[in-house]
Motif scaffolding. Structure first.
Motif, PDB file in Angstrom:
ATOM      1  N   TRP A   8       2.085  -0.924  -1.960  1.00 28.34           N
ATOM      2  CA  TRP A   8       2.776  -1.020  -0.558  1.00 28.34           C
ATOM      3  C   TRP A   8       2.250   0.393   0.095  1.00 28.34           C
ATOM      4  O   TRP A   8       2.192   0.351   1.184  1.00 28.34           O
ATOM      5  N   TYR A   9       2.317   1.506  -0.883  1.00 33.06           N
ATOM      6  CA  TYR A   9       2.055   2.853  -0.223  1.00 33.06           C
ATOM      7  C   TYR A   9       0.446   2.957   0.223  1.00 33.06           C
ATOM      8  O   TYR A   9       0.345   3.256   1.519  1.00 33.06           O
ATOM      9  N   ALA A  10      -0.200   2.644  -0.705  1.00 31.80           N
ATOM     10  CA  ALA A  10      -1.443   2.660  -0.376  1.00 31.80           C
ATOM     11  C   ALA A  10      -1.997   1.744   1.048  1.00 31.80           C
ATOM     12  O   ALA A  10      -2.862   2.004   2.148  1.00 31.80           O
ATOM     13  N   LEU A  11      -1.230   0.433   0.991  1.00 29.90           N
ATOM     14  CA  LEU A  11      -1.585  -0.305   2.366  1.00 29.90           C
ATOM     15  C   LEU A  11      -0.885   0.178   3.465  1.00 29.90           C
ATOM     16  O   LEU A  11      -1.577  -0.213   4.328  1.00 29.90           O
ATOM     17  N   ASN A  12       0.055   1.008   3.596  1.00 28.12           N
ATOM     18  CA  ASN A  12       0.764   1.482   4.719  1.00 28.12           C
ATOM     19  C   ASN A  12       0.136   2.885   4.948  1.00 28.12           C
ATOM     20  O   ASN A  12       0.102   3.028   6.000  1.00 28.12           O
ATOM     21  N   TYR A  13       0.022   3.706   4.052  1.00 33.02           N
ATOM     22  CA  TYR A  13      -0.317   4.998   4.387  1.00 33.02           C
ATOM     23  C   TYR A  13      -1.742   5.600   3.833  1.00 33.02           C
ATOM     24  O   TYR A  13      -2.059   6.704   4.494  1.00 33.02           O
ATOM     25  N   GLY A  14      -2.444   4.788   3.235  1.00 32.63           N
ATOM     26  CA  GLY A  14      -3.852   5.161   2.829  1.00 32.63           C
ATOM     27  C   GLY A  14      -3.708   5.929   1.355  1.00 32.63           C
ATOM     28  O   GLY A  14      -2.768   5.751   0.732  1.00 32.63           O
ATOM     29  N   PHE A  15      -4.829   6.586   1.113  1.00 29.66           N
ATOM     30  CA  PHE A  15      -4.772   7.202  -0.145  1.00 29.66           C
ATOM     31  C   PHE A  15      -4.284   8.738  -0.183  1.00 29.66           C
ATOM     32  O   PHE A  15      -4.464   9.367  -1.206  1.00 29.66           O
TER      33      PHE A  15
END
Length: 266
Positions: free
Chosen positions: A144-151
């Motif tokens: 969810w972090y990558a999907l919401n905030y990028g890398f």
């Protein structure tokens, strides 16, 4: 603060003669309850770099689902194809990850099977600490972090209910919002201890020779939690697999080495 309250409560139980035995028996669960909170003292991302992109790309490479010209991680694909029944079941499964193992431990204790109670409880704590070592060796962001905030790692990112928010919305109860709002560290996804805890309970249900229906119920909940972890984008399949490996490795080391060492020393 949570740890302080628990320790004070434990000391009070220990000080009273009628509850002293119960307090001593609860020691592994006290340490378990406090351990995750103690990660605030030394966050894992201060020890090693945070992996956000690497694990995302590995998940896509190993388990990616192609939709048109795009390859999605399984969690993102399931996020696009969720339904009400699955959302409710996901929430119910995820609510079991600690309460059911704890209830199983209490059942063993009051049944009088103190030997298996202690084996299960201390092994549960041992696997938990083993998983924490993984957190510090390889800090990693959940999907969810990558999907919401990028890398790019953003320190002090607040916890997120991700797909479990749908359960809160459907029931009208802020259950997961209250749980994940107090998350000590979102960069602690590898290995998935959600995947490990019910597996430990299932294995010790077999070891302690519980009724087949109970072991089967534990196994169903266990698999349900594995599925929920991916369905709600709280974990990658990679995290879940590593959580399963951590559980089996921890059980093996505890049973074959720790218990044997204890018997040699005492």
């Amino acid at each position: 603060m949570f740890s302080i309250y628990l320790i004070v409560f434990y000391v009070l139980l220990l000080a009273l003669k009628p509850t002293r035995k119960v307090a001593l028996a609860l020691t592994p669960w006290l340490l378990f309850a406090c351990s995750y909170d103690w990660m605030r003292l030394m966050p894992n991302y201060k020890v090693n770099p945070i992996d956000v992109k690497g694990i995302f790309e590995a998940e896509k490479e190993l388990f990616g689902i192609t939709v048109g010209n795009e390859t999605l991680i399984p969690g993102a694909y399931l996020q696009m194809h969720h339904n009400t029944f699955a959302d409710i079941m996901a929430g119910l499964f995820y609510l079991c990850w600690v309460p059911v193992p704890l209830a199983f431990a209490i059942y063993l204790y009051f049944k009088g099977d103190r030997r298996n109670y202690l084996r299960f409880s201390w092994c549960f704590l041992f696997v938990n600490l083993l998983g924490f070592c993984g957190y510090y060796i390889h800090p990693a962001a959940p999907p969810w972090y990558a999907l919401n905030y990028g890398f790019d790692p953003i320190l002090n990112t607040p916890g997120n209910t991700a797909g479990l928010q749908r359960f809160d919305d459907l029931t009208g109860l802020p259950i997961f919002q209250s749980l994940y709002g107090k998350n000590a560290n979102v960069f602690a996804a590898v290995p998935s201890l959600h995947a490990a805890y019910m597996l430990i309970a299932t294995v010790y249900s077999i070891i302690s020779r519980q009724k087949k229906w109970l072991t089967c119920a534990f196994a169903i909940i266990c698999i349900g939690i594995w599925w929920t972890a991916v369905y709600t984008t709280h974990h990658y399949i990679i995290d879940v697999l590593l959580g399963i490996v951590t559980a089996f490795a921890g059980i093996f080391i505890f049973e074959k080495c720790v218990l044997r060492l204890r018997s040699l020393c005492f």
